[in-house]
Design an enzyme around this catalytic site. Structure first.
Site, short mmCIF file in Angstrom:
data_model
loop_
_atom_site.label_atom_id
_atom_site.label_comp_id
_atom_site.label_asym_id
_atom_site.label_seq_id
_atom_site.Cartn_x
_atom_site.Cartn_y
_atom_site.Cartn_z
CG ASP A 3 -1.50 -0.26 0.79
OD1 ASP A 3 -1.88 -1.74 0.71
OD2 ASP A 3 -3.10 -0.36 1.50
CG ASP B 135 -8.41 -1.60 -7.75
OD1 ASP B 135 -9.31 -2.04 -8.03
OD2 ASP B 135 -8.09 -1.92 -7.41
CD GLU C 164 -13.34 -2.21 -6.01
OE1 GLU C 164 -13.03 -3.57 -6.50
OE2 GLU C 164 -11.69 -1.91 -6.08
C1 GLC Z 1 -10.07 -4.38 -7.00
C2 GLC Z 1 -9.50 -5.27 -7.54
C3 GLC Z 1 -9.55 -6.92 -8.79
C4 GLC Z 1 -8.21 -6.67 -7.82
C5 GLC Z 1 -8.02 -5.76 -6.41
C6 GLC Z 1 -7.10 -5.21 -5.85
O1 GLC Z 1 -11.56 -4.84 -5.79
O2 GLC Z 1 -11.33 -5.27 -9.20
O3 GLC Z 1 -9.38 -7.20 -9.26
O4 GLC Z 1 -7.77 -7.05 -6.97
O5 GLC Z 1 -8.94 -4.40 -6.60
O6 GLC Z 1 -6.59 -4.38 -6.58
#
Ligand code: GLC
Length: 552
Positions: A174, A204, A246
């Site tokens: 991270d 993401d 996301e």
């Molecule tokens: C998000 C993506 C996934 C990935 C994760 C870490 O959840 O959709 O595919 O593994 O992030 O980057």
């Protein structure tokens, strides 16, 4: 203003998610690439999508399929060059489509030069770009996301003798967002890609940017503050381009990621919790869980938009359901242990629904009419299958099935990054684009038809949402309505969507007295229904049937 030029274009858009490696191989090395994708842009236009989401495309050792970035300013060699990418962006724009790309902000690859430098010694000038600790006992309240493979969010680094923090694989350290240089660098990277002409980013793993002791290290106020900064930056430099979050969280927690007028965060965010409940409703044969989650979904600011989806490149996540619902979903939809992964199910849409086209069409009919902008996962428009014998989430990332030729027309190479599906039910010999385009009754045509109908109206992307619930709980009903405003003009739109969640015919009635004298028209077929009178309106739905009724 057109759908394309409107500053809020994303509210009308249908998205299509592309895994470039799987889509089309342009140089026959067994890996899809931008040259291949370029040759398929007409296909996307025919299908009728408005915006493409390109999954990670940066150089990467591919421990997490590109979600482990080793260089934020280049294209992974397998996919081609920056010029090849630019040609795809231009080609999409010429065809009236937009494009957003994945940006992984929370972590990098352990092969990124920043991390290599950071771990080289405790005195490294980039030491503080990552989260280091002498013990692995900090932030104990943070959950582990990749449950099947990890038992800690800390990994010991033998080079510098400390632990580093990672919310995903240990090869994905991270970044430390407490460091102002990290914050600034991510904005510079955003500018780099915006300058190339993209229309935005799917951002993401948003909830995890900051860590604070005594919290679960998700959705922290510091994270929101940084997102506001990112949005202000984009708004000032790149108006009309979007940020999609996301954040796999409950609706009330995701709501915060839209921010508020004057303190905006994301333009869009995925609605994760509605997704498993669509599948749940089909098995339970009642709308109850859909109604509950929608009632739990707060309203969002006028310029914000949900993104809805049925499947994506990850496991069908069961993080946002109760423990009981999760067990039920696993029993019903993932009877084989190989079908389960972490807190989810690694299967595609068609196999999840036993390849029953009635149910596949029904879920699409809901996807395209529920509040938000729909996202189609590549291949689901033809009902592609999966391969549960591949590791991790690779079973839902197999080559796109174009035609009857070798590897489904995906590539001329002998060895592919992953085998094309060739089983008896879902193999490319039976399920492919050419075969479906030759058959007006196919799923492909159904999806295309729904998109072309949806395009004629703005109520589905922008309208209000209200349940219309008949006594019979096997029927899901809702209103989508839009009054014209300055931007859209036109007539008021009012739709009643009705869906039968069961495999048997269902009858019920609704009090539609307020619309007496109107004959609803099913816009999918053009068929008029009988005129609404003073009595409750009686209707019948065939097994897994659905209607998009316009009341005009
Ligand atoms: C998000 C993506 C996934 C990935 C994760 C870490 O959840 O959709 O595919 O593994 O992030 O980057």
């Amino acid at each position: 203003m057109s759908r394309y030029t409107s500053p809020t274009w994303y509210k009308d858009a249908v998205f299509y998610q592309i895994y470039v490696r799987a889509f089309k191989d342009g140089n026959d090395d067994g890996h899809g690439d931008f040259k291949g994708l370029l040759s398929k842009l007409d296909y996307l236009q025919q299908l009728g999508v408005d915006c493409v989401w390109i999954m990670p495309m940066f150089p990467s050792p591919l421990v997490d399929d590109g979600y482990d970035v080793a260089d934020y300013r280049n294209i992974i060699e397998d996919y081609g060059t920056l010029e090849d990418f630019k040609a795809v962006v231009d080609g999409l724009h010429q065809r009236g489509m937009k494009v957003i790309v994945d940006i992984v902000v929370n972590h990098t690859s352990d092969q990124h030069p920043w991390f290599i430098e950071s771990r080289s010694s405790r005195q490294s000038p980039l030491r503080d770009w990552y989260v280091w600790s002498e013990t692995d006992q900090k932030y104990r309240d943070a959950r582990i996301i990749f449950l099947d493979t990890l038992d800690s969010n800390w990994t010991f680094d033998p080079i510098s003798g400390e632990y580093y923090w990672h919310r995903f694989y240990s090869q994905q350290p991270d970044l430390n967002y407490d460091n102002p240089e990290v914050q600034q660098e991510m904005l510079n990277i955003i500018d780099f890609w915006m300058e190339l002409g993209i229309d935005g980013f799917r951002v993401d793993a948003v909830p995890y940017l900051f860590e604070r002791e005594g919290t679960n290290c998700e959705n922290l106020p510091e994270t929101h503050a940084y997102v506001r900064r990112m949005r202000a930056h984009v708004e000032a430099k790149w108006p009309g381009r979007i940020l999609l979050a996301e954040a796999n969280q409950w609706p009330e927690d995701v709501r915060a990621y839209f921010g508020d007028p004057g303190a905006e965060e994301f333009h869009m965010a995925f609605h994760f919790p509605i997704m498993p409940r669509l599948y749940l409703a089909l098995k339970q044969q009642t709308r109850k869980s859909i109604v509950d989650i929608m009632n739990r979904t707060p309203s969002i600011p006028p310029c914000a938009q949900w993104c809805v989806f049925l499947r994506n490149h990850d496991e069908l996540t069961l993080e946002m359901v109760t423990e009981e619902e999760r067990q039920y979903m696993w029993e019903q939809y993932a009877p084989e242990p190989r079908m389960r992964l972490n807190l989810g199910i690694r299967r595609r849409l068609a196999p999840l629904l036993d390849n029953d086209t009635r149910r596949i069409r029904l879920l699409n009919a809901l996807l395209f009419t529920l509040p938000g902008s729909p996202i189609i996962y590549y291949g689901d428009e033809i009902g592609m299958g999966d391969n549960i014998w591949l590791d991790d989430r690779n079973g839902v990332r197999t080559p796109m099935q174009w035609d009857f030729n070798k590897h489904g027309g995906f590539s001329e190479a002998d060895d592919l990054y992953a085998p094309a599906i060739s089983d008896e039910v879902y193999g490319y010999q039976r399920v492919n684009v050419v075969q479906q385009q030759a058959n007006p009754e196919s799923l492909w045509y159904t999806v295309r038809h729904m998109l072309s109908v949806r395009r004629n109206y703005r109520a589905f992307g922008r309208g209000t949402f209200e349940f219309a619930l008949p006594e019979n709980e096997a029927i899901l009903g809702y209103w989508r309505a839009l009054d014209p405003d300055d931007e859209s003009g036109g007539e008021p739109e009012r739709f009643l969507v009705l869906a039968n969640l069961t495999g048997v015919e269902q009858t019920s009635e609704l009090d539609l007295g307020a619309y007496a004298g109107i004959a609803p028209v099913d816009v999918l077929t053009g068929h008029p229904w009988s005129e609404i009178g003073a009595q409750p309106y009686l209707f019948t739905l065939p097994p897994y049937g659905y209607y998009w009724l316009r009341l005009r």
